[in-house]
Design a protein around this motif. Structure first.
Motif, PDB file in Angstrom:
ATOM      1  N   THR A   1       0.791  -1.192  -0.167  1.00  0.00           N
ATOM      2  CA  THR A   1      -0.166   0.113   0.041  1.00  0.00           C
ATOM      3  C   THR A   1       0.867   1.105  -0.087  1.00  0.00           C
ATOM      4  N   VAL A   2       0.618   2.228  -0.828  1.00  0.00           N
ATOM      5  CA  VAL A   2       1.228   3.278  -0.955  1.00  0.00           C
ATOM      6  C   VAL A   2       0.341   4.507  -1.332  1.00  0.00           C
ATOM      7  N   ASP A   3       0.563   5.308  -0.233  1.00  0.00           N
ATOM      8  CA  ASP A   3      -0.349   6.675  -0.390  1.00  0.00           C
ATOM      9  C   ASP A   3       0.684   7.804  -0.607  1.00  0.00           C
ATOM     10  N   ALA A   4       0.892   8.649  -1.557  1.00  0.00           N
ATOM     11  CA  ALA A   4       2.258   9.480  -1.499  1.00  0.00           C
ATOM     12  C   ALA A   4       1.371  10.947  -2.528  1.00  0.00           C
ATOM     13  N   LYS A   5       2.146  11.644  -1.746  1.00  0.00           N
ATOM     14  CA  LYS A   5       1.852  13.050  -2.548  1.00  0.00           C
ATOM     15  C   LYS A   5       3.215  13.770  -2.517  1.00  0.00           C
ATOM     16  N   GLY A   6       3.382  14.603  -3.685  1.00  0.00           N
ATOM     17  CA  GLY A   6       4.599  15.105  -3.952  1.00  0.00           C
ATOM     18  C   GLY A   6       4.432  16.525  -4.639  1.00  0.00           C
ATOM     19  N   ASP A   7       5.529  17.417  -4.711  1.00  0.00           N
ATOM     20  CA  ASP A   7       5.817  18.615  -5.404  1.00  0.00           C
ATOM     21  C   ASP A   7       5.944  18.138  -7.098  1.00  0.00           C
ATOM     22  N   ILE A   8       4.893  17.542  -7.392  1.00  0.00           N
ATOM     23  CA  ILE A   8       4.944  17.305  -8.857  1.00  0.00           C
ATOM     24  C   ILE A   8       4.862  18.575  -9.812  1.00  0.00           C
ATOM     25  N   GLU A   9       4.396  19.818  -9.291  1.00  0.00           N
ATOM     26  CA  GLU A   9       4.562  20.947  -9.936  1.00  0.00           C
ATOM     27  C   GLU A   9       5.916  21.275 -10.400  1.00  0.00           C
ATOM     28  N   ILE A  10       6.978  20.825  -9.703  1.00  0.00           N
ATOM     29  CA  ILE A  10       8.468  20.955  -9.942  1.00  0.00           C
ATOM     30  C   ILE A  10       8.625  20.035 -10.898  1.00  0.00           C
ATOM     31  N   ASP A  11       8.644  18.594 -10.468  1.00  0.00           N
ATOM     32  CA  ASP A  11       8.573  17.282 -11.285  1.00  0.00           C
ATOM     33  C   ASP A  11       8.393  16.212 -10.594  1.00  0.00           C
ATOM     34  N   ASP A  12       8.525  15.071 -11.177  1.00  0.00           N
ATOM     35  CA  ASP A  12       8.403  14.076 -10.356  1.00  0.00           C
ATOM     36  C   ASP A  12       9.357  13.185  -9.722  1.00  0.00           C
ATOM     37  N   HIS A  13      10.676  13.971  -9.699  1.00  0.00           N
ATOM     38  CA  HIS A  13      11.749  13.433  -9.224  1.00  0.00           C
ATOM     39  C   HIS A  13      11.743  12.973  -7.739  1.00  0.00           C
TER      40      HIS A  13
ATOM     41  N   VAL B   1       8.373   8.012 -21.043  1.00  0.00           N
ATOM     42  CA  VAL B   1       6.959   7.460 -21.407  1.00  0.00           C
ATOM     43  C   VAL B   1       5.851   8.142 -20.951  1.00  0.00           C
ATOM     44  N   GLY B   2       5.375   8.622 -21.879  1.00  0.00           N
ATOM     45  CA  GLY B   2       4.190   9.538 -21.626  1.00  0.00           C
ATOM     46  C   GLY B   2       5.074  10.809 -20.720  1.00  0.00           C
ATOM     47  N   SER B   3       4.564  11.136 -19.690  1.00  0.00           N
ATOM     48  CA  SER B   3       5.053  12.187 -18.939  1.00  0.00           C
ATOM     49  C   SER B   3       6.202  11.940 -17.941  1.00  0.00           C
ATOM     50  N   PHE B   4       6.461  10.594 -17.973  1.00  0.00           N
ATOM     51  CA  PHE B   4       7.582  10.044 -17.013  1.00  0.00           C
ATOM     52  C   PHE B   4       8.894   9.898 -17.742  1.00  0.00           C
TER      53      PHE B   4
END
Length: 199
Positions: free
Chosen positions: A57-69, A131-134
């Motif tokens: 189980t993974v519930d994760a939120k991050g600063d993807i407005e910067i990028d996915d890193h 790959v797509g946006s990744f």
């Protein structure tokens, strides 16, 4: 597994960049409940879980407005920490495994040693950078941080392929299968599988 030997762990990591809650059961049924801001990573973690017969189980939120890193890196960190914690003193495990997984035209190999000596080798050349946006270079980031925090020796080789999605997915499936084998209990193993007597 007896009640005393259930191999599972839950980790919470909160920083200014990410907020992650992760639970891992090594001896699971391939059940994944993955919610992150990175759809391609969700897909890869689902494949990893199914092929490794884990529960994750993974519930994760991050600063993807910067990028996915930061999100990808920190999930790799937390997943590694959870595996290390869940395995405890590693008594009775097989320890090593080498697995090939094909996906259509692609072939990936993952070799793992649950050695308590973190090391990562990566041999992969992908035909595309996205790959797509990744961003494909995040695969290296995830695997490196996972190996470091899990304290395993991890070698990943993508032998060939022409579809980047297939190549990466073969890696995650092979990683799940290799860890499933390496973490499995071998009744012939007394204590930890090391001539040192400790891992």
């Amino acid at each position: 597994m007896t009640a005393q030997n259930i191999r599972e762990a839950s980790i919470v990591r909160t920083t200014k960049e990410t907020d992650i809650k992760l639970s891992l059961a090594v001896d699971g049924a391939g059940e994944a409940n993955i919610t992150t801001d990175v759809p391609f990573l969700n897909h890869m973690l689902n494949a990893f879980t199914k092929h490794g017969h884990f529960n994750l189980t993974v519930d994760a939120k991050g600063d993807i407005e910067i990028d996915d890193h930061h999100t990808v890196e920190d999930i790799g960190i937390v997943l590694g920490q959870a595996l290390l914690q869940a395995l405890g003193d590693k008594s009775g495990i097989k320890r090593c495994a080498s697995v090939f997984v094909p996906m259509d035209e692609a072939l990936a190999q993952v070799i793992v040693d649950i050695s308590n000596r973190p090391h990562f080798e990566y041999r992969a050349e992908y035909p595309s950078a996205q790959v797509g946006s990744f961003a494909v270079d995040l695969v290296h980031e995830f695997l490196w941080k996972f190996a470091l925090e899990a304290r395993i020796t991890l070698h990943v080789i993508v032998h060939y392929g022409s579809n980047t999605h297939h190549m990466i997915e073969a890696v995650f499936k092979a990683l799940g299968r290799a860890l499933d084998e390496a973490t499995s209990i071998d009744p012939r193993v007394q204590g930890v599988p090391s001539t040192k007597g400790v891992l």
